[in-house]
Write an enzyme that holds these catalytic residues in place. Structure first.
Site, PDB file in Angstrom:
ATOM      1  N   GLY A  31     -12.773  -7.991  51.595  1.00 17.41           N
ATOM      2  CA  GLY A  31     -12.625  -7.349  52.904  1.00 17.41           C
ATOM      3  C   GLY A  31     -11.295  -6.632  53.046  1.00 17.41           C
ATOM      4  N   ASN A  32     -10.945  -6.349  54.322  1.00 15.15           N
ATOM      5  CA  ASN A  32      -9.775  -5.514  54.632  1.00 15.15           C
ATOM      6  C   ASN A  32      -9.880  -4.211  53.818  1.00 15.15           C
ATOM      7  OD1 ASN A  32      -6.336  -5.158  54.296  1.00 15.15           O
ATOM      8  ND2 ASN A  32      -7.370  -5.221  56.244  1.00 15.15           N
ATOM      9  N   HIS A  37     -11.665   0.654  48.092  1.00  8.20           N
ATOM     10  CA  HIS A  37     -12.968  -0.031  48.134  1.00  8.20           C
ATOM     11  C   HIS A  37     -14.102   0.979  48.400  1.00  8.20           C
ATOM     12  CE1 HIS A  37     -10.359  -3.510  49.539  1.00  8.20           C
ATOM     13  NE2 HIS A  37     -10.996  -4.038  48.528  1.00  8.20           N
ATOM     14  N   ASP A 152      -6.893  -3.893  39.212  1.00  3.60           N
ATOM     15  CA  ASP A 152      -6.834  -5.287  38.752  1.00  3.60           C
ATOM     16  C   ASP A 152      -7.327  -5.322  37.309  1.00  3.60           C
ATOM     17  OD1 ASP A 152      -6.009  -6.720  41.237  1.00  3.60           O
ATOM     18  OD2 ASP A 152      -7.789  -5.715  41.989  1.00  3.60           O
TER      19      ASP A 152
HETATM   20  O1  PAF Z   1     -10.706  -8.102  43.523  1.00  2.23           O
HETATM   21  C1  PAF Z   1     -11.069  -8.812  44.486  1.00  2.23           C
HETATM   22  O2  PAF Z   1     -11.077  -8.364  45.638  1.00  2.23           O
HETATM   23  C2  PAF Z   1     -11.486 -10.249  44.228  1.00  2.23           C
HETATM   24  O3  PAF Z   1     -10.749 -10.818  43.206  1.00  2.23           O
HETATM   25  C3  PAF Z   1     -12.999 -10.402  43.978  1.00  2.23           C
HETATM   26  C4  PAF Z   1     -13.418  -9.691  42.706  1.00  2.23           C
HETATM   27  C5  PAF Z   1     -13.778  -9.847  45.157  1.00  2.23           C
HETATM   28  C6  PAF Z   1     -13.346 -11.881  43.818  1.00  2.23           C
HETATM   29  O4  PAF Z   1     -13.042 -12.601  44.964  1.00  2.23           O
END
Ligand code: PAF
Length: 285
Positions: A31-32, A37, A152
């Site tokens: 979220g956020n 995203h 990431d």
């Molecule tokens: O990258 C993220 O936001 C988190 O690590 C994920 C992949 C949603 C797992 O909680």
């Protein structure tokens, strides 16, 4: 966009789409939501007929209770953003729905090696939390593909390894890091930077770019490059946790023959932890 809170109802929805011959892409999030995203969702939409997004702030992957409590939760706004980018379904389970067994006793997914270096060294247990929740979400949503951001980088490698070694039939798609105009990698944590910190934050990417340029000109003194960059960040008010030049295929220390590298950094500004990376391929001599 349908919002599902329980496991059975999102499974039913996905099953009916699959029965109709539709392919499913999945974007797991905490979220956020920000433009990074939304880019994952946009890319997912190009790769499959239906896109399922999840929002779950996963307690198992936070090694600091304060970080978990401070993690921004903006559910209503997130739902609006997901509607704007035409996500097809949102899965937003409660903690009890996803973890009916208490954390110490529940089954976990451990990815040895990769979980213990770099991020894993500074955030013990973090990657077991990530691998466990992503494995559970894959089992629930059963997507054909799933999109993860390259910001990431270590997480992306870990998920790829997990899927390969657990024979999970999910194709992992890497999506390029989205950056602000000044180069700062988009992250939910950026919202917590004050004005002064926000001005400084793009220096993380500047330092990465400088190292990448030096590597491209033939500099192979990895240790000196790492140490200089760490000192530069520290002198500019950051507290660098690591600056690491690694082989991009497996995050091992590179030899001077290696051509495909990634430079990764984690640095704190006040109590906010920023991570970023840059991948590069060197020309053969
Ligand atoms: O990258 C993220 O936001 C988190 O690590 C994920 C992949 C949603 C797992 O909680």
């Amino acid at each position: 966009m349908n919002v599902f809170k329980d496991i059975q109802s999102v499974r039913d929805q996905v099953a009916s789409w699959k029965q109709a011959g539709l392919s499913i892409a999945f974007v797991p999030t905490m979220g956020n939501l920000h433009a990074g995203h939304l880019q994952l969702v946009a890319q997912a939409k190009q790769k499959a007929d239906r896109v399922v997004v999840s929002i779950f702030v996963n307690p198992m992957q936070f090694n600091e209770v304060d970080d978990f409590s401070a993690y921004p939760r903006t559910f209503e706004g997130d739902v609006e953003l997901l509607k704007e980018v035409s996500a097809d379904a949102l899965f937003a389970p409660s903690n009890d729905e996803l973890y009916p067994t208490e954390q110490d006793l529940t089954t976990k997914v451990i990815v040895p090696g990769l979980s213990d270096v770099l991020e894993g060294e500074y955030r013990p247990g973090h990657f077991t939390g990530v691998a466990t929740v992503v494995c559970k979400l894959f089992n629930i949503v059963q997507p054909d593909i799933s999109c993860f951001g390259e910001k990431d980088f270590q997480q992306l490698m870990l998920i790829r390894r997990m899927v390969a070694e657990l024979n999970s039939p999910v194709q992992i798609e890497a999506i390029a890091t989205q950056r602000e105009i000044d180069g700062l990698a988009m992250s939910s944590r950026n919202n917590r930077l004050d004005n002064q910190q926000r001005e400084k934050a793009p220096q993380v990417f500047q330092v990465l770019t400088e190292i990448a340029d030096l590597l491209k000109t033939g500099n192979k003194d990895y240790l000196a490059l790492e140490q200089n960059a760490t000192a530069t960040l520290d002198s500019r008010g950051f507290k660098a946790e690591y600056v690491a030049i690694r082989r991009s295929s497996d995050l091992a220390m590179p030899s001077i023959e290696d051509r495909h590298l990634v430079v990764l950094v984690a640095a704190r500004l006040g109590d906010i932890r920023l991570i970023d990376n840059i991948s590069l391929s060197l020309n053969s001599d």
